[in-house]
Design an enzyme around this catalytic site. Structure first.
Site, PDB file in Angstrom:
ATOM      1  N   LYS A  73       0.904  -1.284  -0.207  1.00 22.14           N
ATOM      2  CA  LYS A  73       0.026  -0.286   0.100  1.00 22.14           C
ATOM      3  C   LYS A  73       0.787   1.277   0.070  1.00 22.14           C
ATOM      4  CE  LYS A  73      -4.419  -0.909   0.165  1.00 22.14           C
ATOM      5  NZ  LYS A  73      -5.708  -0.275  -0.713  1.00 22.14           N
ATOM      6  N   SER A 325       0.472  -9.946  -0.448  1.00 20.82           N
ATOM      7  CA  SER A 325       0.467  -8.450  -0.523  1.00 20.82           C
ATOM      8  C   SER A 325       0.433  -7.657   0.868  1.00 20.82           C
ATOM      9  CB  SER A 325      -0.895  -8.211  -1.061  1.00 20.82           C
ATOM     10  OG  SER A 325      -2.114  -8.781  -0.296  1.00 20.82           O
TER      11      SER A 325
END
Length: 541
Positions: A73, A325
Site C-alpha cells: 500500500k 500482498s
C-alpha cells in the site's frame, strides 16, 4: 453469484473506445515514472518449491509482505502524496483506513515531512492503531464501519484544507501500485499468469495496466474472498455493484464497492476474477509459512489460494506469480487460521456421527473408523433423552478424498449415520467448541450476530433482546477482527417471530438465522435422528 473452485467469473467488457487506448498509454507512462522507491523496495520474487511440486505449476511469490510497512500500500500512497503541491502539502493530508493504507500514508507523510491525520473505525485492533502512531501520524478513532470513517475524513479534509488520500480509487494511486507489475515482468521473463488479491481494485488495475501493455499474452487474474466478491459481481454485470454485506475475515480486501477508476481498467484488461473460501485462505497462509517461515495476513494469502485452485483445476504447468500482498496479521487471529488451515488443505475432515447410547458403542465406533485413521479431535457427551442416541463430533487426518469416502462407507455399512461438516462455518467457528447441554429445546432458534469489537457493543445488542426473549445458548471467541461473530440461541414462539425479526433489524447489526443448520440440528435440534436427511436451507435476515 458463486463460482466453482478454480473457475473464473464472467467479464462483461462492453465496447472498446479510442479513449481507452489513450488512457492505457497514460497509465503506462505514469507507472514507468512513478515515484515510489523513496519509501518502497523492489520486493523479491521467490520460487515456492514445495507448493509448486504439490500443485504442478511453477509458483513464484511476489513478496510485497516484505515492504517497510509489510504491505504494497505504501507504493500508491507515496506516489499520490509526492504529487501534492508544496503549498497544499503544508496543510497536511488525511485518509480513512483500518489497516495497511493507513500505515502507507503515515510513512509517506513522515518521508515527505507533512502532517497526517488517519481516521480509523473505533473497532480497529490496537496493534494497527499503535503501528500508525509509531510512524508519527495522528489517529482519530471515529465510526463503527469504514463508510462512517470515510465520511468523517472527507468532511474534515474540506474543513481543514487537507488533501484526502484515497486507498485505491485514484489514477496516481493505481500507477504507484502498478510498479509491482513492472517488477514482475522484469524479474520473470517466462511469466504466464499473475494472480492478484482484489479489494477496491487498485493493485490489480495497476498491474493489469502495465502487464497488458508490455506482455498482452500474460493472464491477469483477480482473487477475492467468496464473501467479499464486489469486483466479481461488478465485472459480471458490467457496472459497479455495492454489496449488502461483506465477510471481514480477510479484512484487507473486504470492501463493499470497488473504485470507479479501478473498475474501468479491470473491465478492459483483466482476464477474470475468481473466489476462494476462508479455509482455503488459511491453508494458503500455512503454505507460505512452510515455504518462507513468514506469516501472511488473510488478505495477503488470497492470491496464493487462488493460484493453487486455478492451476490444479486447469492443469497449469508453467510459471505463475501470486502476490503476497501483506503481513499485518493480528496475533489473535492465528488461532482461527491454524484451526481452519488443515481443512483448507484437505488434510483434516470434521465429521459428526450418531451412535447408540449403550455400553461399548463408542469403542465400536472407534474400531469402525479404523486403526489407520488418526483422530485429531473428538467430543462426546452422554444424553438422557428418548432417542437413546448420542452425537460424536470429531476430526480425523486424511490423505485424500478417496480415504474420506472409504471411511464414510465403512461407517454407513456399520449403521452409523455420519455427516461431513468440514466446510460448515458454524461448526468450525462455534459448535466444535461446544459440547453437552440440553437438546430439543422447544421454540429455540439459532442466530449468529456480527458485533463490533468495542466496549459496550454486546450490551447494546442485549438491550434489544433481553429480558423479553430467553437466551438459551451463546458462544464467542475473539479472532482479532473488527467484528466478532457471536452465536445466540433464543426462545422465539412462532407467534412472535415477525416481531423478533424486526427487533433484530433494529439493532443495526448483521444477523444470520442458522436455525436450519445441519450440525446444530444433529447436536441440539428437536429431530436429532436423521435430521440431515431433510433438506436444510440457511436464511439470512
Amino acid at each position: 453469484m458463486i463460482v466453482n473452485r478454480g473457475e473464473l467469473g464472467v467479464v462483461n467488457r462492453g465496447v472498446m473506445r479510442a479513449e481507452d487506448a489513450e488512457r492505457l498509454n497514460w497509465y503506462l507512462r505514469a507507472i514507468l515514472t512513478a515515484n515510489v522507491y523513496d519509501v518502497a523496495v523492489e520486493s523479491p520474487l521467490d520460487f515456492a518449491p514445495r507448493l509448486s511440486a504439490r500443485v504442478g505449476a511453477n509458483i513464484h511469490l511476489k513478496r510485497e509482505d516484505l515492504q517497510p510497512v509489510f504491505s504494497f500500500k505504501l507504493r500508491g500512497a507515496y506516489n499520490r502524496m509526492a504529487a501534492i503541491s508544496p503549498e497544499a502539502r503544508k496543510n497536511g493530508v488525511i485518509c480513512s483506513s483500518a489497516g495497511n493504507h493507513a500505515q502507507g500514508v503515515a510513512l509517506a507523510a513522515k518521508e515527505l515531512g507533512c502532517d497526517a491525520v488517519i481516521a480509523m473505525p473505533v473497532t480497529t485492533p490496537a496493534i494497527k492503531v499503535d503501528a500508525v502512531r509509531r510512524l508519527g501520524a495522528t489517529v482519530e478513532l471515529v465510526g463503527e464501519n469504514y463508510d462512517a470513517t470515510q465520511a468523517y475524513a472527507k468532511k474534515r479534509a474540506e474543513e481543514d484544507g487537507r488533501t484526502f488520500v484515497p486507498p485505491f480509487d485514484d489514477p496516481l494511486v493505481v500507477a504507484g501500485q502498478g510498479t509491482v507489475g513492472l517488477e514482475i515482468v522484469r524479474q520473470l521473463p517466462k511469466l504466464e499468469i499473475v494472480f492478484v488479491p482484489v479489494g477496491g481494485g487498485g493493485l490489480i488495475a495497476g498491474i493489469a495496466a502495465y502487464v497488458k501493455s508490455i506482455r498482452p499474452d500474460v493472464k491477469v487474474i483477480g482473487v477475492e474472498p467468496e464473501g467479499a466478491n464486489a469486483m466479481l459481481q461488478s465485472l459480471r454485470h458490467g457496472e459497479i455493484c455495492r454489496l449488502r454485506r461483506v465477510d471481514g475475515f480477510a479484512d484487507g480486501v473486504a470492501v463493499r464497492q470497488v473504485g470507479d477508476v479501478c473498475f474501468d481498467l479491470c473491465r478492459q484488461l483483466v482476464d477474470g476474477v475468481m473466489t476462494v473460501k476462508t479455509d482455503e485462505i488459511c491453508a494458503a497462509i500455512k503454505d507460505v509459512f512452510e515455504e518462507t517461515r513468514s506469516i501472511l495476513e488473510p488478505a495477503g494469502a488470497v492470491a496464493v489460494a487462488g493460484a493453487k485452485a486455478y492451476c490444479e483445476l486447469n492443469g497449469i504447468t508453467g510459471d505463475v506469480v501470486a502476490i503476497t500482498s501483506g503481513a499485518n496479521m493480528n496475533f489473535d487471529r492465528l488461532r482461527v487460521v491454524s484451526q481452519l488451515a488443515d481443512g483448507g488443505l484437505k488434510q483434516e475432515a470434521t465429521l459428526m456421527s450418531i451412535i447408540p447410547e449403550t455400553n461399548g458403542s463408542f469403542k465400536k465406533f472407534v474400531e469402525v473408523v479404523g486403526e489407520d485413521v488418526n483422530f485429531t479431535e473428538f467430543k462426546y457427551r452422554a444424553v438422557q433423552d428418548e432417542t437413546l442416541e448420542a452425537v460424536v463430533l470429531y476430526s480425523v487426518q486424511i490423505e485424500s478424498e478417496a480415504q474420506l469416502e472409504t471411511l464414510h462407507e465403512s461407517l454407513s455399512e456399520a449403521g452409523i449415520f455420519t455427516e461431513n461438516v468440514t466446510e460448515d462455518e458454524t461448526t468450525q467457528i462455534h459448535l466444535r467448541h461446544m459440547i453437552g447441554g440440553a437438546t430439543g429445546v422447544l421454540q429455540e432458534r439459532l442466530y449468529e450476530v456480527e458485533i463490533p469489537e468495542r466496549a459496550g457493543a454486546l450490551d447494546t445488542f442485549l438491550d434489544y433482546v433481553s429480558p423479553k426473549y430467553q437466551i438459551t445458548m451463546t458462544h464467542y471467541r475473539s479472532d482479532g477482527g473488527r467484528e466478532g461473530k457471536v452465536l445466540f440461541g433464543m426462545i422465539v414462539p412462532p407467534a412472535e417471530r415477525e416481531e423478533f425479526d424486526r427487533v433484530l433489524k433494529d439493532t443495526g447489526y448483521v444477523v444470520e438465522d442458522l436455525t436450519s443448520n445441519k450440525a446444530f440440528n444433529m447436536l441440539y435440534g428437536c429431530t436429532r435422528k436423521g435430521a440431515c436427511d431433510e433438506k436444510f436451507e440457511q436464511t439470512a435476515n
